[in-house]
Design an enzyme around this catalytic site. Structure first.
Site, short mmCIF file in Angstrom:
data_model
loop_
_atom_site.label_atom_id
_atom_site.label_comp_id
_atom_site.label_asym_id
_atom_site.label_seq_id
_atom_site.Cartn_x
_atom_site.Cartn_y
_atom_site.Cartn_z
N LYS A 192 34.36 33.83 47.57
CA LYS A 192 35.32 33.36 48.28
C LYS A 192 37.21 33.54 47.61
CE LYS A 192 38.89 30.45 46.59
NZ LYS A 192 40.23 30.68 47.10
N GLY A 245 40.08 35.41 37.48
CA GLY A 245 40.97 34.63 37.16
C GLY A 245 41.97 33.87 36.22
N GLU A 267 35.84 35.42 33.78
CA GLU A 267 36.72 37.07 33.66
C GLU A 267 38.10 36.36 33.49
OE1 GLU A 267 39.41 38.78 32.71
OE2 GLU A 267 38.82 40.71 34.17
N CYS A 301 44.54 42.57 34.35
CA CYS A 301 43.90 41.44 32.93
C CYS A 301 43.87 42.30 31.71
CB CYS A 301 42.41 40.31 33.72
SG CYS A 301 41.50 41.85 34.12
N GLU A 397 49.86 35.33 28.75
CA GLU A 397 49.53 36.32 29.57
C GLU A 397 50.89 35.88 30.57
OE1 GLU A 397 46.16 35.44 32.28
OE2 GLU A 397 45.47 37.70 31.79
N1 LIG Z 1 41.63 38.22 35.18
C1 LIG Z 1 42.33 38.67 35.94
O1 LIG Z 1 42.28 39.02 36.53
C2 LIG Z 1 43.15 37.62 36.62
C3 LIG Z 1 44.03 35.91 35.81
N2 LIG Z 1 45.04 35.71 36.43
C4 LIG Z 1 45.60 34.80 35.68
O2 LIG Z 1 46.14 33.04 36.05
C5 LIG Z 1 47.42 33.06 36.84
C6 LIG Z 1 47.56 32.83 37.98
O3 LIG Z 1 47.20 32.91 38.48
P1 LIG Z 1 46.46 32.49 40.07
O4 LIG Z 1 45.71 33.47 41.75
O5 LIG Z 1 47.25 31.79 40.06
O6 LIG Z 1 44.94 32.14 39.01
P2 LIG Z 1 43.73 31.24 39.66
O7 LIG Z 1 42.36 31.20 38.44
O8 LIG Z 1 44.47 30.09 40.30
O9 LIG Z 1 42.96 32.00 41.22
C7 LIG Z 1 41.61 32.88 40.44
C8 LIG Z 1 40.57 32.64 42.08
O10 LIG Z 1 40.16 31.38 41.68
C9 LIG Z 1 40.89 29.69 42.78
N3 LIG Z 1 40.79 28.77 42.49
C10 LIG Z 1 41.68 28.15 41.96
N4 LIG Z 1 41.95 27.02 42.16
C11 LIG Z 1 40.32 26.78 41.76
C12 LIG Z 1 39.56 25.21 41.44
N5 LIG Z 1 40.42 24.42 41.30
N6 LIG Z 1 38.65 25.77 41.51
C13 LIG Z 1 37.75 26.96 42.12
N7 LIG Z 1 38.38 27.93 41.90
C14 LIG Z 1 39.63 27.96 42.32
C15 LIG Z 1 41.47 30.64 43.23
O11 LIG Z 1 42.05 30.42 45.26
P3 LIG Z 1 43.53 29.75 45.81
O12 LIG Z 1 44.14 31.50 45.67
O13 LIG Z 1 43.05 29.68 47.09
O14 LIG Z 1 43.75 28.92 44.94
C16 LIG Z 1 41.29 32.20 43.29
O15 LIG Z 1 40.78 32.09 44.25
C17 LIG Z 1 48.09 34.60 36.71
O16 LIG Z 1 49.96 34.57 36.41
C18 LIG Z 1 47.68 35.59 35.36
O17 LIG Z 1 47.80 35.27 34.24
C19 LIG Z 1 45.36 35.36 37.39
C20 LIG Z 1 44.41 36.93 38.64
C21 LIG Z 1 43.22 37.35 38.22
C1 LIG Z 2 42.19 52.07 40.02
C2 LIG Z 2 41.58 50.95 40.85
C3 LIG Z 2 42.25 49.56 39.44
C4 LIG Z 2 41.61 47.89 39.49
C5 LIG Z 2 42.08 47.44 38.65
C6 LIG Z 2 41.55 46.41 38.01
C7 LIG Z 2 41.46 45.37 37.44
C8 LIG Z 2 40.83 44.13 37.35
C9 LIG Z 2 41.27 43.10 36.77
O1 LIG Z 2 42.37 42.80 36.50
O2 LIG Z 2 40.67 42.42 36.07
#
Ligand SMILES: NC(=O)C1=CN([C@@H]2O[C@H](COP(=O)(O)OP(=O)(O)OC[C@H]3O[C@@H](n4cnc5c(N)ncnc54)[C@H](OP(=O)(O)O)[C@@H]3O)[C@@H](O)[C@H]2O)C=CC1
Ligand SMILES: CCCCCC/C=C/C(=O)O
Length: 493
Positions: A192, A245, A267, A301, A397
């Site tokens: 997803k 996420g 993660e 991240c 973050e």
């Molecule tokens: N570790 C990392 O690499 C990341 C960290 N983040 C952090 O998260 C913050 C918010 O970003 P955001 O995109 O809202 O992150 P989310 O955790 O909301 O989203 C990550 C994924 O989880 C899905 N998701 C959302 N709600 C649920 C749920 N209840 N159950 C299962 N899956 C779910 C999202 O779907 P959908 O997009 O449809 O909501 C998306 O596919 C950022 O500001 C950052 O701090 C965000 C992205 C990556």
């Molecule tokens: C050069 C490739 C960029 C990839 C970045 C991967 C990041 C991962 C993360 O935020 O979880």
């Protein structure tokens, strides 16, 4: 920040914005969609099918049937490897289109995507292609017992059906991190993608089909997090869930291991320190320190947003980081001249601006940046603060281009500040003395350390966090074993 000149891409070919289940493209069961927006100009890209819980059930059931059929799980590893390697070639060949899709839908700088993300995604598939026929167990002789000779061995079997929930920030790369090791191990996967960036994942799965993956080995359920994501995360038909996420959503997923105690990789981001010792080669270090804050507008991240600098060099590091920030060319993700592009959406931009305001109000010294860029789209200036580790901007973050410089007096204080966080993803150390690095590395409570550089994870090495940054490892040999389970065999003769 990168400077390589890459020509503006052609408009990408949009994949059909639908679910992919059992090799079929289909709308959501209730016909629902969500709208994908281009964050560089706020225009509509396309409406994408929004899976319901019924669709997720269907996808998981199909993945289970395909797994049990053995068409993939029992295929000789060398053949699985051949298909994974072919996928890597196809991803490379489609890199410009994939990168243009990500620029369009999520605002990543096209140049960074085409020379970074897509080669990394291809390299991930190529790396795990090499693992597919090397997933073996152990053998051991055992002492004779009750007149029997005995011998023991283990089998490493694929875990089964994996649910993968991916974020918007590096959608193809992170989908590759989750798909390639699972597929090498013989699992089937339901993925997803995030609402803000679904198209490159759909395209990636089309390429997997072209590479020869049997129908249903990878199913895609585009959809909303609280509906499709939640249905997948809690689905009893899965053997493993892997999620990247936010900590908020990750915390909700963790209790869903269920009666099967199924495997889980989470993660959840970081607030990582970049520790700059007084003997660091600043000419070499500063570009990495800047990249660790401003690459992809800080939406990474692994970003190193707490810049811990020895007090004797803090003014110089601050001045140089400010100069790099002020040299950024903020513009359209596909422009040849842009070195920074847009934030993924308006909500994220408001979040970042809110943190900047909190930094100011808590007394951090704003050295540069701090404002939204006055143009359509969701652009924000690269921002540098001087502050303390107690401030909100150093504790949470931000997921935006916001660096906080914090000074330390000696190594003990640097380590204490580095570890004073609820996260534990990665840390960076800058020093000319490797013995300093080696003495500090064991004392950092993180999953990965970079010495004299900042970068993204390599497919060859494990990646994952400790404490608030999550649990489990992806990539490297750990990524393969995380998708297998051992069976022990006792043999008497
Ligand atoms: N570790 C990392 O690499 C990341 C960290 N983040 C952090 O998260 C913050 C918010 O970003 P955001 O995109 O809202 O992150 P989310 O955790 O909301 O989203 C990550 C994924 O989880 C899905 N998701 C959302 N709600 C649920 C749920 N209840 N159950 C299962 N899956 C779910 C999202 O779907 P959908 O997009 O449809 O909501 C998306 O596919 C950022 O500001 C950052 O701090 C965000 C992205 C990556
Ligand atoms: C050069 C490739 C960029 C990839 C970045 C991967 C990041 C991962 C993360 O935020 O979880």
């Amino acid at each position: 920040m990168t400077v390589t000149e890459i020509p503006r891409p052609a408009d990408p070919v949009l994949p059909e914005p639908t679910l992919r289940i059992g090799g079929e493209s289909m709308s959501a069961s209730d016909g629902g969609t969500y709208t994908s927006i281009n964050p560089a100009d706020e225009s509509v890209v396309v409406d994408v099918a929004a899976a319901t819980a019924v669709d997720v059930d269907r996808a998981v059931a199909n993945s289970r049937a395909v797994f049990e059929s053995g068409v993939w799980s029992q295929m000789p590893g060398s053949e699985r490897g051949r298909i994974l390697a072919h996928a890597a070639d196809l991803i490379e060949a489609d890199a410009e289109n994939l990168a243009a899709l990500e620029a369009l839908e999520m605002g990543k700088l096209y140049r960074d995507s085409v020379i970074g993300d897509m080669p990394v995604t291809a390299a991930t598939f190529r790396h795990f292609a090499g693992w597919a026929d090397k997933i073996t167990g152990q053998t051991t002789s055992l002492p004779d017992f009750a007149g029997q000779h005995r011998f023991g061995y283990t089998l490493r079997e694929p875990l089964g059906v994996v649910g993968a929930i991916t974020p918007w920030n590096n959608p193809a790369v992170i989908a590759g991190w989750k798909l390639a090791p699972a597929l090498a191990a013989g699992c089937t996967v339901v993925v997803k993608p995030a609402e803000d960036a679904s198209l490159s994942t759909i395209r990636l799965v089309e390429l997997l089909t072209c590479a020869g993956f049997p129908a249903g080995v990878v199913n895609v359920v585009t959809g909303r997090g609280p509906i499709a994501g939640a249905a997948l995360a809690g689905h009893p038909g899965l053997d493993k869930i892997t999620f990247t996420g936010s900590p908020r959503v990750g915390r909700g997923i963790q209790p869903l291991a269920g009666d099967k105690f199924r495997s889980m990789t989470l993660e959840l981001g970081g607030k990582s320190p970049q520790i700059v010792f007084p003997d660091a080669d600043l000419d070499a270090a500063l570009p990495w320190i800047a990249m660790g804050n401003f690459y992809h507008q800080g939406q990474v991240c692994a970003a190193g947003t707490r810049v811990l600098v020895h007090e004797s060099i803090a003014d110089e590091v601050a001045a140089r980081l400010v100069a790099i920030a002020e040299s950024a060319v903020i513009g359209d993700p596909c422009d040849e001249t842009s070195t920074m592009a847009t934030i993924v959406n308006g909500r994220q931009l408001e979040n970042i601006l809110g943190y900047i305001e909190t930094g100011r109000s808590e007394g951090a010294q704003l050295l540069t940046g701090g404002s939204r860029v006055d143009r359509p789209g969701f652009f924000v200036q690269p921002t540098v603060f001087r502050g303390t580790n107690e401030m909100t901007i150093a504790r949470e973050e931000i997921f935006g281009p916001v660096a906080t410089i914090i000074t330390f007096r000696d190594t003990e204080e640097a380590i204490a500040i580095a570890n004073d966080t609820r996260f534990g993803l990665n840390a960076m150390i800058y020093t000319s003395d490797l013995s300093t690095a080696h003495s500090v590395i064991p004392r950092l409570r993180v999953g990965s350390v970079w010495v004299n550089g900042w970068g993204v994870p390599e497919p060859h090495l494990p990646w994952g966090g400790r404490e608030g940054s999550g649990t489990g490892r992806e990539l490297g040999m750990s990524g393969v074993t995380a998708h297998t389970q051992e069976k022990t065999v006792h043999l008497a003769f």
